[in-house]
Design a protein around this motif. Structure first.
Motif, mmCIF file in Angstrom:
data_model
loop_
_atom_site.group_PDB
_atom_site.id
_atom_site.type_symbol
_atom_site.label_atom_id
_atom_site.label_comp_id
_atom_site.label_asym_id
_atom_site.label_seq_id
_atom_site.Cartn_x
_atom_site.Cartn_y
_atom_site.Cartn_z
ATOM 1 N N ALA A 174 0.832 -1.199 0.000
ATOM 2 C CA ALA A 174 0.000 0.000 0.000
ATOM 3 C C ALA A 174 0.865 1.248 0.000
ATOM 4 O O ALA A 174 1.920 1.292 0.644
ATOM 5 C CB ALA A 174 -0.912 -0.001 1.221
ATOM 6 N N VAL A 175 0.431 2.268 -0.718
ATOM 7 C CA VAL A 175 1.160 3.542 -0.741
ATOM 8 C C VAL A 175 1.104 4.205 0.629
ATOM 9 O O VAL A 175 2.077 4.805 1.093
ATOM 10 C CB VAL A 175 0.580 4.466 -1.834
ATOM 11 C CG1 VAL A 175 1.189 5.868 -1.740
ATOM 12 C CG2 VAL A 175 0.824 3.867 -3.211
ATOM 13 N N ASP A 176 -0.051 4.117 1.302
ATOM 14 C CA ASP A 176 -0.179 4.606 2.670
ATOM 15 C C ASP A 176 -1.172 3.695 3.390
ATOM 16 O O ASP A 176 -1.640 2.706 2.820
ATOM 17 C CB ASP A 176 -0.620 6.075 2.716
ATOM 18 C CG ASP A 176 -1.912 6.321 1.957
ATOM 19 O OD1 ASP A 176 -2.867 5.512 2.119
ATOM 20 O OD2 ASP A 176 -2.003 7.295 1.199
ATOM 21 N N GLU A 177 -1.474 4.017 4.635
ATOM 22 C CA GLU A 177 -2.330 3.136 5.425
ATOM 23 C C GLU A 177 -3.770 3.608 5.487
ATOM 24 O O GLU A 177 -4.550 3.160 6.337
ATOM 25 C CB GLU A 177 -1.747 2.963 6.825
ATOM 26 C CG GLU A 177 -0.396 2.263 6.812
ATOM 27 C CD GLU A 177 0.091 1.871 8.198
ATOM 28 O OE1 GLU A 177 -0.750 1.793 9.117
ATOM 29 O OE2 GLU A 177 1.302 1.623 8.354
ATOM 30 N N GLN A 178 -4.182 4.483 4.585
ATOM 31 C CA GLN A 178 -5.569 4.899 4.488
ATOM 32 C C GLN A 178 -6.363 3.797 3.785
ATOM 33 O O GLN A 178 -5.985 3.340 2.709
ATOM 34 C CB GLN A 178 -5.685 6.211 3.706
ATOM 35 C CG GLN A 178 -4.998 7.392 4.368
ATOM 36 C CD GLN A 178 -5.614 7.737 5.717
ATOM 37 O OE1 GLN A 178 -6.834 7.755 5.867
ATOM 38 N NE2 GLN A 178 -4.761 8.002 6.693
ATOM 39 N N ALA A 179 -7.452 3.369 4.392
ATOM 40 C CA ALA A 179 -8.299 2.348 3.801
ATOM 41 C C ALA A 179 -9.750 2.631 4.167
ATOM 42 O O ALA A 179 -10.078 2.767 5.349
ATOM 43 C CB ALA A 179 -7.906 0.958 4.287
ATOM 44 N N THR A 180 -10.606 2.730 3.159
ATOM 45 C CA THR A 180 -12.025 3.013 3.376
ATOM 46 C C THR A 180 -12.853 2.014 2.585
ATOM 47 O O THR A 180 -12.889 2.079 1.346
ATOM 48 C CB THR A 180 -12.389 4.437 2.918
ATOM 49 O OG1 THR A 180 -11.537 5.379 3.584
ATOM 50 C CG2 THR A 180 -13.845 4.741 3.235
ATOM 51 N N PRO A 181 -13.494 1.051 3.235
ATOM 52 C CA PRO A 181 -14.299 0.072 2.502
ATOM 53 C C PRO A 181 -15.443 0.743 1.762
ATOM 54 O O PRO A 181 -15.983 1.758 2.227
ATOM 55 C CB PRO A 181 -14.800 -0.862 3.611
ATOM 56 C CG PRO A 181 -14.703 -0.086 4.872
ATOM 57 C CD PRO A 181 -13.530 0.834 4.698
ATOM 58 N N ASP A 182 -15.818 0.173 0.624
ATOM 59 C CA ASP A 182 -16.855 0.808 -0.191
ATOM 60 C C ASP A 182 -18.233 0.745 0.442
ATOM 61 O O ASP A 182 -19.158 1.449 0.031
ATOM 62 C CB ASP A 182 -16.886 0.200 -1.598
ATOM 63 C CG ASP A 182 -17.239 -1.288 -1.618
ATOM 64 O OD1 ASP A 182 -17.712 -1.814 -0.599
ATOM 65 O OD2 ASP A 182 -17.039 -1.916 -2.669
ATOM 66 N N GLY A 183 -18.435 -0.105 1.457
ATOM 67 C CA GLY A 183 -19.705 -0.164 2.160
ATOM 68 C C GLY A 183 -20.757 -1.004 1.481
ATOM 69 O O GLY A 183 -21.831 -1.248 2.050
ATOM 70 N N GLU A 184 -20.485 -1.446 0.275
ATOM 71 C CA GLU A 184 -21.433 -2.287 -0.454
ATOM 72 C C GLU A 184 -20.891 -3.712 -0.568
ATOM 73 O O GLU A 184 -21.435 -4.639 0.013
ATOM 74 C CB GLU A 184 -21.711 -1.701 -1.836
ATOM 75 C CG GLU A 184 -22.400 -0.347 -1.793
ATOM 76 C CD GLU A 184 -22.689 0.203 -3.158
ATOM 77 O OE1 GLU A 184 -22.457 -0.505 -4.163
ATOM 78 O OE2 GLU A 184 -23.166 1.354 -3.248
ATOM 79 N N GLU A 185 -19.798 -3.855 -1.305
ATOM 80 C CA GLU A 185 -19.189 -5.183 -1.408
ATOM 81 C C GLU A 185 -18.312 -5.482 -0.195
ATOM 82 O O GLU A 185 -18.332 -6.585 0.344
ATOM 83 C CB GLU A 185 -18.365 -5.301 -2.692
ATOM 84 C CG GLU A 185 -17.791 -6.678 -2.919
ATOM 85 C CD GLU A 185 -17.128 -6.817 -4.280
ATOM 86 O OE1 GLU A 185 -16.540 -7.885 -4.529
ATOM 87 O OE2 GLU A 185 -17.186 -5.872 -5.082
#
Length: 298
Positions: A237-248
């Motif tokens: 990963a380029v950085d540790e930001q991760a936000t799930p799309d909330g659908e899949e």
């Protein structure tokens, strides 16, 4: 169940012989692997082989030769089948249920399920709708109307173990279909016109908002649900930001090696994929490799 080399001798030279399936079915020495609705039978950790005379009505194909040279056929049977109804239901297992098989048995297991699925689904020409005729001992079908030849299809999909920039944590996601019971690597089908690397970038950004670098191919696994080929990668990963799309993907979390080791043992913070899947292999391989993030950008 990731095979590093060809294990099953598929006896491709026999496929073009006239009447080969009828001849082999009539041979008392031939053995048959029966598949019913994506499941087949195991005897312990061995795929069950039965005489052809025990099977009856089925879609037939040549699987190849067993380790001792015995010819193996596939019989794809309907859900209700008189000659095998006496087999206990719990002995019919799918790939996710089968556990850890030897490379030879796993190769036979997956090939049988994949080919049986195609035989069940590909009875008519997708171009003109004509009923297709079986050829190549079950490995192709021919359309007499438009002269098209159809072959078992494989759909490529990528699956990726994403590590943190310092190589000390792994990002795993929970698919909405799993209802929070399991976290795994990120995966998705290759779209028309995409390279595998482009699919890795797109899927990770779409599902978790993550940009990646240093993509490395690891291994592949046939995954016949119904006809996928999973191509496994590692990426950073380029950085540790991760936000799930909330659908899949409903959850995405960074896990340390200690957290993953405890989860592999069954008492950690997340559930992990079963032993039959390449996802588990990618997770275990990362956990065992403490060299940290490395590689060249891709």
């Amino acid at each position: 169940m990731t095979a590093q080399r060809q294990i099953l001798d598929r006896a491709a030279e026999l496929r073009t012989q006239d009447g080969v399936l009828a001849r082999l079915r009539a041979d008392a020495a031939t053995r048959v692997v029966v598949v019913r609705e994506g499941r087949l039978r195991l005897s312990g950790e061995t795929v069950l082989r039965v005489p052809a005379a025990e099977v009856g009505d089925a879609e037939w194909a040549l699987l190849g030769r067993d380790a001792d040279g015995t010819i193996l056929l596939l019989a794809a049977v309907p859900a209700e089948h008189d000659s095998i109804d006496s087999a206990p239901e719990e002995t019919w297992l799918g790939l996710r249920d089968a556990g850890l098989l030897s490379p030879r048995e796993a190769d036979l297991f997956v090939t049988a399920i994949a080919l049986a699925s195609w035989l069940a689904d590909a009875g008519f020409c997708p171009r003109c709708g004509t009923a297709l005729h079986l050829r190549s001992a079950g490995w192709s079908r021919h359309c007499a109307t438009c002269d098209e030849e159809h072959f078992p299809r494989t759909d490529p999909a990528i699956i990726v173990a994403v590590e943190s920039p310092d190589g000390q944590r792994l990002l795993l996601g929970a698919n909405a279909n799993w209802r929070g019971r399991m976290h795994s690597c990120f995966a998705g089908f290759v779209e028309a016109g995409e390279s595998l690397e482009a699919t890795v970038h797109r899927e990770l950004f779409e599902e978790a908002g993550v940009r990646v670098r240093d993509i490395r191919y690891i291994a592949s696994q046939a995954w016949p649900y119904p006809r996928s080929l999973m191509l496994g990668f590692r990426a950073v990963a380029v950085d540790e930001q991760a936000t799930p799309d909330g659908e899949e993907i409903v959850d995405a979390r960074w896990l340390t090696r200690d957290e993953i080791r405890s989860s592999l043992a069954g008492d950690g913070p997340v559930g992990l994929p079963g032993r039959a899947s390449i996802a588990r292999r990618l997770i275990v391989d990362w956990c065992d490799d403490e060299s940290g993030a490395r590689g060249e950008p891709a």
